[in-house]
Design an enzyme around this catalytic site. Structure first.
Site, PDB file in Angstrom:
ATOM      1  N   LYS A  21       0.838  -1.198   0.000  1.00  0.00           N
ATOM      2  CA  LYS A  21       0.000   0.000   0.000  1.00  0.00           C
ATOM      3  C   LYS A  21       0.873   1.249   0.000  1.00  0.00           C
ATOM      4  O   LYS A  21       0.606   2.219  -0.737  1.00  0.00           O
ATOM      5  CB  LYS A  21      -0.920  -0.022   1.216  1.00  0.00           C
ATOM      6  CG  LYS A  21      -2.034   1.008   1.141  1.00  0.00           C
ATOM      7  CD  LYS A  21      -2.995   0.863   2.311  1.00  0.00           C
ATOM      8  CE  LYS A  21      -4.062  -0.201   2.080  1.00  0.00           C
ATOM      9  NZ  LYS A  21      -3.851  -1.476   2.683  1.00  0.00           N
ATOM     10  N   ARG A  91      -3.585   2.716   8.295  1.00  0.00           N
ATOM     11  CA  ARG A  91      -3.842   1.492   7.533  1.00  0.00           C
ATOM     12  C   ARG A  91      -2.594   0.620   7.477  1.00  0.00           C
ATOM     13  O   ARG A  91      -1.489   1.128   7.308  1.00  0.00           O
ATOM     14  CB  ARG A  91      -4.258   1.826   6.089  1.00  0.00           C
ATOM     15  CG  ARG A  91      -5.533   2.640   5.956  1.00  0.00           C
ATOM     16  CD  ARG A  91      -5.702   3.116   4.515  1.00  0.00           C
ATOM     17  NE  ARG A  91      -6.913   3.883   4.321  1.00  0.00           N
ATOM     18  CZ  ARG A  91      -8.065   3.386   3.871  1.00  0.00           C
ATOM     19  NH1 ARG A  91      -8.148   2.103   3.573  1.00  0.00           N
ATOM     20  NH2 ARG A  91      -9.111   4.158   3.716  1.00  0.00           N
ATOM     21  N   GLY A 100      -7.616  -7.803   4.195  1.00  0.00           N
ATOM     22  CA  GLY A 100      -8.496  -7.948   5.342  1.00  0.00           C
ATOM     23  C   GLY A 100      -7.884  -8.593   6.559  1.00  0.00           C
ATOM     24  O   GLY A 100      -8.542  -8.718   7.591  1.00  0.00           O
ATOM     25  N   MET A 102      -5.211  -7.609   8.393  1.00  0.00           N
ATOM     26  CA  MET A 102      -4.712  -6.703   9.431  1.00  0.00           C
ATOM     27  C   MET A 102      -5.644  -5.504   9.544  1.00  0.00           C
ATOM     28  O   MET A 102      -6.653  -5.421   8.858  1.00  0.00           O
ATOM     29  CB  MET A 102      -3.265  -6.320   9.138  1.00  0.00           C
ATOM     30  CG  MET A 102      -2.319  -7.497   9.322  1.00  0.00           C
ATOM     31  SD  MET A 102      -0.651  -7.133   8.766  1.00  0.00           S
ATOM     32  CE  MET A 102      -0.871  -6.935   7.017  1.00  0.00           C
ATOM     33  N   ARG A 335      -2.977  -1.540  -6.227  1.00  0.00           N
ATOM     34  CA  ARG A 335      -2.142  -2.737  -6.104  1.00  0.00           C
ATOM     35  C   ARG A 335      -2.483  -3.653  -7.261  1.00  0.00           C
ATOM     36  O   ARG A 335      -3.559  -3.541  -7.875  1.00  0.00           O
ATOM     37  CB  ARG A 335      -2.379  -3.439  -4.769  1.00  0.00           C
ATOM     38  CG  ARG A 335      -3.802  -3.942  -4.562  1.00  0.00           C
ATOM     39  CD  ARG A 335      -3.967  -4.530  -3.183  1.00  0.00           C
ATOM     40  NE  ARG A 335      -5.369  -4.862  -2.895  1.00  0.00           N
ATOM     41  CZ  ARG A 335      -5.820  -5.193  -1.689  1.00  0.00           C
ATOM     42  NH1 ARG A 335      -4.995  -5.222  -0.667  1.00  0.00           N
ATOM     43  NH2 ARG A 335      -7.089  -5.484  -1.515  1.00  0.00           N
ATOM     44  N   HIS A 451     -15.238  -9.384   1.755  1.00  0.00           N
ATOM     45  CA  HIS A 451     -14.185 -10.289   2.236  1.00  0.00           C
ATOM     46  C   HIS A 451     -14.360 -11.694   1.679  1.00  0.00           C
ATOM     47  O   HIS A 451     -13.416 -12.311   1.179  1.00  0.00           O
ATOM     48  CB  HIS A 451     -14.202 -10.318   3.772  1.00  0.00           C
ATOM     49  CG  HIS A 451     -13.237 -11.300   4.362  1.00  0.00           C
ATOM     50  ND1 HIS A 451     -13.613 -12.580   4.724  1.00  0.00           N
ATOM     51  CD2 HIS A 451     -11.916 -11.212   4.608  1.00  0.00           C
ATOM     52  CE1 HIS A 451     -12.561 -13.226   5.196  1.00  0.00           C
ATOM     53  NE2 HIS A 451     -11.518 -12.426   5.137  1.00  0.00           N
ATOM     54  N   GLU A 726      14.443 -44.688  -3.953  1.00  0.00           N
ATOM     55  CA  GLU A 726      13.533 -44.354  -2.853  1.00  0.00           C
ATOM     56  C   GLU A 726      14.115 -44.724  -1.488  1.00  0.00           C
ATOM     57  O   GLU A 726      13.414 -44.654  -0.470  1.00  0.00           O
ATOM     58  CB  GLU A 726      12.175 -45.026  -3.071  1.00  0.00           C
ATOM     59  CG  GLU A 726      12.270 -46.498  -3.426  1.00  0.00           C
ATOM     60  CD  GLU A 726      10.983 -47.059  -3.987  1.00  0.00           C
ATOM     61  OE1 GLU A 726       9.898 -46.631  -3.551  1.00  0.00           O
ATOM     62  OE2 GLU A 726      11.049 -47.954  -4.858  1.00  0.00           O
ATOM     63  N   SER A 745      14.353 -43.207 -11.475  1.00  0.00           N
ATOM     64  CA  SER A 745      13.189 -42.366 -11.192  1.00  0.00           C
ATOM     65  C   SER A 745      13.120 -42.181  -9.683  1.00  0.00           C
ATOM     66  O   SER A 745      13.062 -43.164  -8.937  1.00  0.00           O
ATOM     67  CB  SER A 745      11.901 -43.019 -11.704  1.00  0.00           C
ATOM     68  OG  SER A 745      10.802 -42.178 -11.436  1.00  0.00           O
ATOM     69  N   GLY A 747      11.532 -41.817  -6.441  1.00  0.00           N
ATOM     70  CA  GLY A 747      10.232 -42.017  -5.792  1.00  0.00           C
ATOM     71  C   GLY A 747      10.199 -41.224  -4.498  1.00  0.00           C
ATOM     72  O   GLY A 747      10.446 -41.763  -3.412  1.00  0.00           O
ATOM     73  N   ASN A 749       7.962 -39.891  -2.626  1.00  0.00           N
ATOM     74  CA  ASN A 749       7.035 -40.173  -1.525  1.00  0.00           C
ATOM     75  C   ASN A 749       7.725 -41.068  -0.488  1.00  0.00           C
ATOM     76  O   ASN A 749       7.772 -40.758   0.705  1.00  0.00           O
ATOM     77  CB  ASN A 749       5.758 -40.848  -2.045  1.00  0.00           C
ATOM     78  CG  ASN A 749       4.974 -39.965  -2.997  1.00  0.00           C
ATOM     79  OD1 ASN A 749       5.181 -38.757  -3.043  1.00  0.00           O
ATOM     80  ND2 ASN A 749       4.081 -40.565  -3.761  1.00  0.00           N
ATOM     81  N   TYR A 833      12.861 -35.301 -16.660  1.00  0.00           N
ATOM     82  CA  TYR A 833      11.409 -35.140 -16.620  1.00  0.00           C
ATOM     83  C   TYR A 833      10.899 -35.165 -15.185  1.00  0.00           C
ATOM     84  O   TYR A 833      11.598 -35.602 -14.266  1.00  0.00           O
ATOM     85  CB  TYR A 833      10.713 -36.240 -17.436  1.00  0.00           C
ATOM     86  CG  TYR A 833      10.835 -37.632 -16.845  1.00  0.00           C
ATOM     87  CD1 TYR A 833       9.929 -38.099 -15.890  1.00  0.00           C
ATOM     88  CD2 TYR A 833      11.863 -38.493 -17.241  1.00  0.00           C
ATOM     89  CE1 TYR A 833      10.048 -39.365 -15.347  1.00  0.00           C
ATOM     90  CE2 TYR A 833      11.989 -39.758 -16.706  1.00  0.00           C
ATOM     91  CZ  TYR A 833      11.075 -40.193 -15.754  1.00  0.00           C
ATOM     92  OH  TYR A 833      11.193 -41.442 -15.205  1.00  0.00           O
TER      93      TYR A 833
END
Length: 865
Positions: A21, A91, A100, A102, A335, A451, A726, A745, A747, A749, A833
Site C-alpha cells: 500500500k 492502515r 483484510g 490486518m 495494487r 471479504h 527411494e 526415477s 520415488g 514419496n 522429466y
C-alpha cells in the site's frame, strides 16, 4: 535508523520497506495523481517493534510527530484543533497482499471537542458525528479489543427505534446520541473513557496495526499462502478524505479488468455518501461502478482516465480504492489485483496481444498452483435441479457440501474429510480457518469485493455472496432460503459462476479448459526444458493425462491392477499356493489380464514413453484381515506374512527376488503387450521397466538379468530397464547402481519417509500438524520437497549416477513432480522429466517453464497491498 517516509520522498527499500500500500501511494503521488497527503511507517519499524518484545523502537514516536507536523503544514489543519481538526486514517500494508487480515482505523484525531469543530467547519453535523461514531467503534475494536457486536447492536437498536433500515437515514441528532452510546460501551469495556488526545490515539493505533501482524487470522493466512512471518507490516498514515459528506461524495473499489473473467472492462462497486469500510466490509450493499457515471459524472471520467494511466504504468491489472469528497476524486490505494485463474490467463494473453507485456512475462505471471481452479468441478449441464435462491456470482466453480454456520466447525469438519459449505451472514477475516477447509462459501450479505468474495477467489473456491433470500438463525442452527427451512448439516450445492443456490447434491463434472489456458501452456512448452509425464494406472488416466499435455507415463503402478474384482481371487490363489508350480499356475491366469491392461495403456500413450513399475507392495495387502479369512489355509498364510514394519519389509525388489515367477509374468505381459500394439497400430511403444526399492547393485543386476532373459523368450521389443531411487542408500551408491540401470526415477514419496524417518500415515494429522503449527517445520515435506535433506540425497544420486553413466535418464515420479517449487528444484538438478497425477500435469508444465525463465532472470511481478 530512519523509520518514516512521506509519500513524496524517495525511499531506498521499495515494496519490502514501504509495503504494497505504501509503495503504491508513493508512486501515485510521484506520478502526480490525486492522492491525499501522508506518510509511511516502514516494515523496519514493525520488525524492530516485534524484536523488542512489542516495544516501540527508540526515536519512532518523535519521527512520527515530525511527519505529523509536516502534514499539518501541508494541509493547513492541526491535529486536535477544536475548529478545523486534521484527521487521518491508519492502515496496514504488507509487502505481500493479505487482504483484510490486518487492521485499519479511520477518522483518527476526532474527540468530543474536535467533532464540534468539524461539524461547524463543514456545516454538516451529521457527517461529523457519523465520522466520530465510526472512529470510536474501529478504535475500540482494533486497539482495545472491544466486542464489535456491542457497537453493531447499539446501531441496530437505534435504527429500529427510528423506524429506518439504512445508516444514512439516521439524522445528526440520532448520530450524536449514537456517539454517546458508543462512548459508554467503550468505557464499560475498557474501564476508561475514549482517549481525547489525538497523538495518544495515533501512537496506540499504529502499535495496534503492528500487533495485528501476529493476529491469529493473519498467521493462518500466512501459513496458507506461505508468506514469511518475519516480513512485518508497514503503517500508512493518510490525511482523511471523506466519502460520507453528502450526495456529492462517495467511495468505491474497482479493478481495471474483471477479476473473475479477465474481461477488459471497468469492474467494481460504489456507494454514495459512505466510507470505504462500508464497501469492503459489506455493511451496505453497494451499486455497480457504472452507477457512478450517472451520480458523479466528472469524478467518474477522471477515474477512468486515471485507471488507464495506472494499468499502463504497472503493466498489469490494478485494484484501486478511491473516495470522492464533494466532487473531487482521491485515490487511496492501488495494487496488482488478485484474480481467478480464468481471469489471470485471459489478462496475460490479452496483454501480450496489446503489446503491454512479452510472452515470457505472461508465462511468468501465472501462479501454477492457481491453475488448479480450472480443474475443479462445475455443475453437470445435463443435471436437473431447482435454483431456490440467487446471489452474486462472486467466485467461480461449484461445490456440494453440508451447511455449517460457524467457521470453527467448518474447520473441524473439513479437516476430518467432510465436504462442507460455510454459510454466513457475511464472513470476516476471523473466519479464514473455516474458509480454508470449506468447499465453498455462501453469504447473505456483501458484494463482489466483500471479504468472502476476495478470499474465495484467491483460494479458487466457489462463492455466492449477497444472497438476499438467505436468513440465518444461529441460535437454532437453521437457515431459511426463500420458503425452505434447512438445518446445519443439510446438503446444498452452490454455483459460484452463476450465483445459484440449490437444495441437495447436484452432480458435478470437470470443467473445460479454455483457449487462453491452452495458449499459455503452448508458450510454456516452448520455454521449458523439463519434460512432463503423468502417473497413470489405467487407460482412462492415461488418456486424461495425454489430453492435459503429458509426454508419457512416468509411473504405472501394476498393483492397482491386481486389486480389480475379477483379479483379486486369482491373486489370492497365487499367494496361497503351496509351491512354485501352484504359484505359476495362478500367474498364468493373471498374465492375459495384465497383458490386456498394458495394451490399453500403450495405445493411449502411443509413441510416448511408458514406465511400468513391477509389483511393489507386500503380499499381505492383497489378503483380508485375519478375522475375515475364509479358510484355515488363508489364516495361516496371513500369520506367515505378517510383519512389524511392512513398509520396510518384504516388498518391491525383495519380493521379486524371492518369488521371481511374479516378475517374470509381469515382464512377459509387458513385452507381449508392446508387440501386440506395435503390430496392431504400427506405432512401437517406448517401454521402460522399473524395479522398485533397490538399495544394492546386486539386487538390480539379478533383476535386470531376469528381465532380459524373459524378454528374449518373446518376440523382440526394445525396452529400458531401471529402478526407483527411494532409499537413502540407493542415492548414496547411485554410481554403483547406475552400472545396471538405463534410468533412475526418484520415488520421493517413499524417499521422504525413509530419509526423515516419518511414516506418512502416522505423521499427517498427528505430530506433523504440531510441527507445522509451531514452526518446527515450515512446510509439509510430503507436499513440498525437503530440498535440504531429501533434495541433497537427490543431488548426490544425480552427480554419482551421471559420473558412471552420463547418458542415464533421470526423472521424478512422486507427487512432488507436480508441486511448483519442487519442479523448480528438479529443473535445477537438470533432471530429464517430472511425473505427477494427470490433473497436475498443466501445473508442472507451467512450473517447468517458469523455472527456465527464472534462470534467464524473468520472474513474476510481486502482488502487494
Amino acid at each position: 535508523m530512519r523509520y518514516v517516509y512521506d509519500f513524496d520522498e524517495q525511499a531506498p527499500g521499495g515494496r519490502e520497506l514501504l509495503g504494497g500500500k505504501g509503495i503504491g501511494l508513493a508512486e501515485m503521488t510521484q506520478l502526480g495523481l490525486p492522492v491525499p497527503a501522508g506518510f509511511t511507517i516502514t516494515t523496519d519499524a514493525c520488525r524492530a517493534y516485534m524484536a523488542a518484545g512489542h516495544r516501540v523502537p527508540e526515536g519512532l514516536d518523535a519521527e512520527v510527530d515530525e511527519h505529523i507536523a509536516r502534514l499539518e503544514e501541508r494541509t493547513g489543519k492541526r491535529f486536535g484543533d477544536p475548529e478545523n481538526p486534521l484527521l487521518v486514517s491508519v492502515r496496514s500494508g504488507a509487502a505481500i497482499s493479505m487482504p483484510g487480515m490486518m487492521d485499519t482505523i479511520l477518522n483518527l484525531g476526532l474527540n468530543d471537542v474536535a467533532v464540534e469543530g468539524l461539524a461547524a467547519s463543514t456545516r454538516n453535523p451529521r457527517f461529523a458525528y457519523d465520522s466520530y461514531r465510526r472512529l470510536i467503534q474501529m478504535y475500540g475494536e482494533v486497539v482495545d479489543g472491544v466486542d464489535g457486536h456491542r457497537f453493531e447492536q447499539a446501531l441496530s437498536d437505534l435504527k429500529a427505534a427510528r423506524g429506518v433500515s439504512q445508516d444514512v437515514d439516521l439524522t445528526a441528532h440520532d448520530l450524536r446520541e449514537l456517539v454517546a452510546s458508543f462512548e459508554t460501551i467503550y468505557e464499560e469495556a475498557t474501564g476508561t473513557g475514549f482517549p481525547q488526545d489525538p497523538r495518544e490515539q495515533l501512537r496506540r493505533a499504529y502499535r495496534a496495526v503492528f500487533d495485528s501482524w501476529d493476529a491469529p487470522r493473519a498467521q493462518v493466512y500466512r501459513r496458507t499462502y506461505e508468506i514469511p512471518d518475519d516480513l512485518g507490516t508497514a503503517v500508512n498514515v493518510v490525511q482523511m478524505v471523506f466519502g460520507n459528506r453528502g450526495e456529492r461524495s462517495g467511495t468505491g473499489v474497482c479493478f481495471t479488468r474483471n477479476p473473475a473473467t479477465g474481461e477488459k472492462a471497468l469492474f467494481g462497486e460504489f456507494l454514495l455518501n459512505a466510507q470505504g469500510e462500508d464497501v469492503v466490509a459489506g455493511i451496505r450493499t453497494p451499486e455497480p461502478i457504472s452507477r457512478m457515471r450517472e451520480l458523479l459524472p466528472e469524478a467518474y471520467e477522471e477515474l477512468v482516465e486515471t485507471l488507464d494511466r495506472l494499468e499502463a504504468h504497472y503493466r498489469d491489472m490494478q485494484d484501486i480504492e478511491f473516495t470522492v469528497e464533494e466532487g473531487k476524486l482521491y485515490l487511496l490505494q492501488t495494487r496488482t489485483g488478485k484474480r481467478t485463474a480464468t481471469a489471470a490467463l485471459r489478462i496475460a494473453v490479452e496483454m501480450v496481444e496489446e503489446e503491454l507485456i512479452s510472452r515470457e512475462e505472461a508465462v511468468a505471471r501465472i501462479d501454477p498452483g492457481q491453475l488448479d481452479q480450472l480443474l475443479h468441478p462445475r455443475i453437470d449441464p445435463d443435471a436437473e435441479y431447482e435454483v431456490v435462491a440467487k446471489g452474486l456470482n462472486a467466485s467461480p466453480g461449484a461445490a456440494v457440501g453440508a451447511i455449517v454456520l460457524d467457521a470453527d466447525r467448518a474447520a473441524e469438519r473439513g479437516s476430518a474429510g467432510e465436504d462442507v459449505i460455510l454459510v454466513r451472514w457475511e464472513t470476516t477475516p476471523d473466519d479464514i480457518h473455516g474458509l480454508i477447509k470449506a468447499r465453498g462459501v455462501l453469504t447473505a450479505h456483501g458484494g463482489m469485493t466483500s471479504h468472502a468474495a476476495v478470499v474465495a477467489r484467491g483460494m479458487g473456491k466457489p462463492c455466492v455472496a449477497g444472497c438476499e433470500a438467505l436468513s440465518i438463525d444461529q441460535a437454532t442452527g437453521t437457515v431459511t432460503i426463500g420458503e425452505h427451512v434447512l438445518h446445519e448439516g443439510d446438503v446444498i450445492t452452490i454455483d459460484g459462476a452463476e450465483g445459484h443456490v440449490i437444495l441437495g447434491a447436484v452432480p458435478l463434472v470437470p470443467p473445460a479448459i479454455d483457449e487462453n489456458f491452452g495458449t499459455i501452456l503452448e508458450w510454456a512448452d516452448v520455454l521449458r526444458r523439463l519434460r512432463v509425464r503423468a502417473n497413470a494406472d489405467t487407460p482412462e488416466d492415461a488418456a486424461k493425462a495425454r489430453e492435459l499435455g503429458a509426454e508419457g507415463i512416468g509411473l504405472c503402478r501394476t498393483e492397482h491392477m491386481f486389486m480389480a474384482e475379477d483379479r483379486l481371487p486369482i491373486v489370492r490363489e497365487m499367494i496361497l499356493a503351496r509351491d512354485e508350480e501352484e504359484r505359476r499356475a495362478a500367474l498364468d491366469k493373471l498374465l492375459p489380464m495384465q497383458q490386456g491392461d498394458f495394451e490399453a495403456i500403450f495405445e493411449a500413450m502411443a509413441g510416448l514413453p511408458v514406465t511400468i513399475r513391477l509389483l511393489d507392495p507386500p503380499l499381505h495387502e492383497f489378503l483380508p484381515p485375519l478375522e475375515e479369512a475364509t479358510s484355515d489355509a488363508m489364516r495361516d498364510r496371513i500369520r506367515q506374512l505378517r510383519e512389524a514394519n511392512p513398509m520396510l519389509g518384504t516388498r518391491g525388489c525383495r519380493l521379486g527376488l524371492q518369488y521371481p515367477e511374479i516378475y517374470e509374468m509381469q515382464v512377459r505381459a509387458i513385452v507381449r503387450a508392446a508387440r501386440a500394439v506395435e503390430e496392431r497400430t504400427g506405432d512401437a511403444p517406448l517401454v521402460e521397466i522399473m524395479h522398485p526399492l533397490v538399495g544394492f547393485r546386486e539386487e538390480l543386476r539379478r533383476l535386470r538379468e531376469l528381465t532380459e532373459r524373459v524378454a528374449a523368450e518373446e518376440p523382440s521389443v526394445a525396452f529400458r530397464c531401471g529402478t526407483m531411487i527411494e532409499l537413502p542408500r540407493a542415492a548414496l551408491r547411485a554410481d554403483e547402481i547406475a552400472e545396471e540401470a538405463d534410468f533412475f526415477s526418484f520415488g520421493t514419496n517413499d524417499l521422504t519417509q525413509t530419509t526423515l524417518g516419518f511414516s506418512r500415515d502416522d505423521a499427517e494429522g498427528k505430530f506433523l500438524t504440531y510441527y507445522l503449527e509451531h514452526g518446527i517445520l515450515e512446510r509439509n515435506p510430503f507436499e513440498v520437497l525437503d530440498v535440504d535433506g531429501v533434495g541433497d540425497l537427490m543431488r548426490i544420486a544425480v552427480e554419482r549416477g551421471r559420473s558412471t553413466k552420463p547418458e542415464i535418464k533421470l526423472g521424478i515420479c512422486g507427487e512432488h513432480g507436480g508441486e511448483p517449487r519442487s519442479v523448480a528444484f528438479c529443473h535445477g538438478l537438470a533432471l530429464d522429466y517430472v511425473s505427477c497425477s494427470p490433473y497436475r500435469v498443466p501445473i508442472a508444465r507451467l512450473a517447468a517453464a517458469q523455472a527456465a525463465l527464472a534462470d534467464a532472470g524473468v520472474t513474476a511481478v510481486a502482488i502487494g497491498g
